[in-house]
Design a protein around this motif. Structure first.
Motif, mmCIF file in Angstrom:
data_model
loop_
_atom_site.group_PDB
_atom_site.id
_atom_site.type_symbol
_atom_site.label_atom_id
_atom_site.label_comp_id
_atom_site.label_asym_id
_atom_site.label_seq_id
_atom_site.Cartn_x
_atom_site.Cartn_y
_atom_site.Cartn_z
ATOM 1 N N LYS A 48 0.872 -1.168 0.000
ATOM 2 C CA LYS A 48 0.000 0.000 0.000
ATOM 3 C C LYS A 48 0.911 1.219 0.000
ATOM 4 N N LEU A 49 0.869 1.963 -1.087
ATOM 5 C CA LEU A 49 1.799 3.081 -1.265
ATOM 6 C C LEU A 49 1.210 4.357 -0.693
ATOM 7 N N GLU A 50 1.837 4.854 0.350
ATOM 8 C CA GLU A 50 1.468 6.138 0.944
ATOM 9 C C GLU A 50 2.650 7.087 0.801
ATOM 10 N N LEU A 51 2.374 8.271 0.285
ATOM 11 C CA LEU A 51 3.404 9.302 0.166
ATOM 12 C C LEU A 51 2.737 10.629 0.507
ATOM 13 N N ILE A 52 2.956 11.094 1.720
ATOM 14 C CA ILE A 52 2.226 12.237 2.255
ATOM 15 C C ILE A 52 2.865 13.544 1.799
ATOM 16 N N GLY A 53 2.007 14.456 1.321
ATOM 17 C CA GLY A 53 2.490 15.745 0.844
ATOM 18 C C GLY A 53 2.179 16.905 1.770
ATOM 19 N N ASP A 54 1.305 16.686 2.752
ATOM 20 C CA ASP A 54 0.938 17.751 3.675
ATOM 21 C C ASP A 54 0.752 17.164 5.074
ATOM 22 N N LEU B 12 -0.953 -0.685 -4.408
ATOM 23 C CA LEU B 12 -2.262 -0.114 -4.098
ATOM 24 C C LEU B 12 -2.012 1.300 -3.584
ATOM 25 N N PRO B 13 -2.157 2.309 -4.451
ATOM 26 C CA PRO B 13 -1.796 3.674 -4.047
ATOM 27 C C PRO B 13 -2.899 4.382 -3.279
ATOM 28 N N TYR B 14 -2.544 4.970 -2.159
ATOM 29 C CA TYR B 14 -3.446 5.801 -1.379
ATOM 30 C C TYR B 14 -3.471 7.178 -2.024
ATOM 31 N N CYS B 15 -4.641 7.600 -2.510
ATOM 32 C CA CYS B 15 -4.749 8.843 -3.261
ATOM 33 C C CYS B 15 -6.018 9.578 -2.846
ATOM 34 N N THR B 16 -6.235 10.746 -3.430
ATOM 35 C CA THR B 16 -7.493 11.453 -3.225
ATOM 36 C C THR B 16 -8.469 11.001 -4.311
ATOM 37 N N GLU C 106 -3.181 -1.317 -10.940
ATOM 38 C CA GLU C 106 -4.406 -1.997 -11.356
ATOM 39 C C GLU C 106 -5.563 -1.761 -10.398
ATOM 40 N N ALA C 107 -5.337 -0.940 -9.392
ATOM 41 C CA ALA C 107 -6.379 -0.593 -8.427
ATOM 42 C C ALA C 107 -5.978 0.722 -7.769
ATOM 43 N N LEU C 108 -6.972 1.431 -7.210
ATOM 44 C CA LEU C 108 -6.722 2.691 -6.519
ATOM 45 C C LEU C 108 -7.372 2.650 -5.144
ATOM 46 N N MET C 109 -6.807 3.437 -4.216
ATOM 47 C CA MET C 109 -7.363 3.534 -2.869
ATOM 48 C C MET C 109 -7.629 5.001 -2.534
ATOM 49 N N PRO C 110 -8.714 5.574 -3.078
ATOM 50 C CA PRO C 110 -9.022 6.977 -2.800
ATOM 51 C C PRO C 110 -9.563 7.174 -1.390
ATOM 52 N N TRP C 111 -9.276 8.345 -0.815
ATOM 53 C CA TRP C 111 -9.778 8.626 0.518
ATOM 54 C C TRP C 111 -11.236 9.051 0.487
ATOM 55 N N GLY C 112 -11.921 8.863 1.611
ATOM 56 C CA GLY C 112 -13.249 9.423 1.783
ATOM 57 C C GLY C 112 -13.135 10.787 2.437
ATOM 58 N N ALA C 113 -12.170 10.887 3.340
ATOM 59 C CA ALA C 113 -11.856 12.123 4.056
ATOM 60 C C ALA C 113 -10.431 11.953 4.582
ATOM 61 N N PRO C 114 -9.811 13.034 5.091
ATOM 62 C CA PRO C 114 -8.470 12.891 5.641
ATOM 63 C C PRO C 114 -8.371 11.786 6.696
ATOM 64 N N LEU D 97 -14.255 5.399 -13.990
ATOM 65 C CA LEU D 97 -13.337 4.246 -13.980
ATOM 66 C C LEU D 97 -14.134 2.994 -13.601
ATOM 67 N N PRO D 98 -15.102 2.608 -14.423
ATOM 68 C CA PRO D 98 -16.038 1.547 -14.035
ATOM 69 C C PRO D 98 -15.414 0.173 -13.867
ATOM 70 N N ASP D 99 -14.295 -0.079 -14.521
ATOM 71 C CA ASP D 99 -13.696 -1.417 -14.477
ATOM 72 C C ASP D 99 -12.468 -1.504 -13.572
ATOM 73 N N VAL D 100 -12.181 -0.434 -12.843
ATOM 74 C CA VAL D 100 -11.000 -0.395 -11.976
ATOM 75 C C VAL D 100 -11.416 -0.669 -10.535
ATOM 76 N N PRO D 101 -10.791 -1.619 -9.852
ATOM 77 C CA PRO D 101 -11.085 -1.810 -8.427
ATOM 78 C C PRO D 101 -10.752 -0.549 -7.628
ATOM 79 N N LEU D 102 -11.731 -0.057 -6.890
ATOM 80 C CA LEU D 102 -11.566 1.148 -6.078
ATOM 81 C C LEU D 102 -11.927 0.825 -4.634
ATOM 82 N N ILE D 103 -10.976 1.023 -3.745
ATOM 83 C CA ILE D 103 -11.178 0.743 -2.316
ATOM 84 C C ILE D 103 -11.099 2.057 -1.561
ATOM 85 N N VAL D 104 -12.168 2.415 -0.871
ATOM 86 C CA VAL D 104 -12.184 3.675 -0.134
ATOM 87 C C VAL D 104 -11.338 3.521 1.133
#
Length: 274
Positions: A109-115, A141-145, A160-168, A188-195
């Motif tokens: 799970k890739l986390e790279l904090i910018g703030d 699995l990148p942690y993104c907005t 092959e998948a994204l991990m967008p945040w719901g909130a900080p 992105l209907p065919d991409v696995p998205l994990i909140v």
């Protein structure tokens, strides 16, 4: 019931990431639990598909106990190491390689904090780090907005998948930008998205699952609950309910009322203006 009209069961409707299937759509973090027993009970209650482990996390006295990794190993839950705490591309890449050696897995799970205040991911560095790790054979699995363009760039470099945040992280606010998150799902209907991050109560998880998201990752919402194991179970049920509802196909929303009882069979004195 006719099999042709039966809803898809969750047993057959599994979460698939990088070609691997997982029995549960709940991913569970392992930080900040009040005790090892509380963590163990929460894993047993949620039956997560994966549990996350941070190589660089600052462990408190309880989670630093020698039995921590024995506890995880005994439950045979796949591990998802993460790069929590990293603030540069080099740091994230190095941490990922160390985690692969320690935990013997290519998943990260890739986390790279910018703030430091919002703990918002650094979008530019995240894309660069993801590209390097994908080339090095990681399942990233990148942690993104909820930013659609950043999501597309991450897919372009091989995620092959994204991990967008719901909130900080750690706020428990639920989804603060429903429009943006739903646009990401629609585009992105065919991409696995994990909140990942910001969910606070089971209804938040149920909501995003009803929208068609593929799973949720929880940590603070469970570990900081008054009764973590009970909350873990509640989230697991909410995720299951939300997924079932999405698969079942919700009715279309309408602006005006429409009677659910048909006119046919209405008493005669209610008809013909009488």
């Amino acid at each position: 019931m006719n099999s042709a009209t039966e809803p898809v069961s969750l047993a057959a409707d599994t979460l698939t990431l990088y070609g691997a299937s997982f029995a549960s759509r709940v991913l569970l973090g392992t930080s900040r639990y009040p005790s090892l027993q509380s963590l163990a009970d929460s894993i047993d209650a949620a039956h997560p598909g994966m549990v996350t482990v941070a190589l660089r996390r600052q462990m408190n006295a309880q989670t630093a106990e020698a039995g921590f990794f024995d506890l995880l190993k005994a439950r045979s839950v796949p591990l998802l190491p993460n790069t929590a705490g990293c603030q540069s591309v080099a740091e994230a890449v190095t941490t990922a390689h160390m985690a692969r050696e320690v935990f013997e897995t290519d998943w990260i799970k890739l986390e790279l904090i910018g703030d430091d205040y919002t703990l918002q991911p650094d979008p530019i560095g995240l894309i660069e780090a993801a590209e390097r790790l994908i080339k090095d054979g990681f399942k990233v699995l990148p942690y993104c907005t909820e930013d659609l363009v950043v999501g597309r760039r991450l897919l372009d470099v091989g995620c092959e998948a994204l991990m967008p945040w719901g909130a900080p992280i750690g706020t428990g606010k639920g989804v603060v930008n429903p429009y943006g998150l739903r646009v990401l799902r629609d585009r992105l209907p065919d991409v696995p998205l994990i909140v990942d991050a910001g969910l606070g109560v089971p209804s938040h998880a149920c909501q995003v699952m009803e929208w068609g998201f593929d799973g949720v990752l929880l940590n603070t919402a469970v570990s900081q609950a008054t009764h973590p194991a009970a909350m873990a179970r509640a989230f697991a049920l909410a995720v299951e309910a939300g997924r079932d509802a999405y698969v079942a196909g919700p009715m279309a929303e309408r602006e005006s009322a429409q009677a659910s009882t048909p006119v046919v069979g209405m008493p005669f004195w209610h008809q013909d203006g009488q």
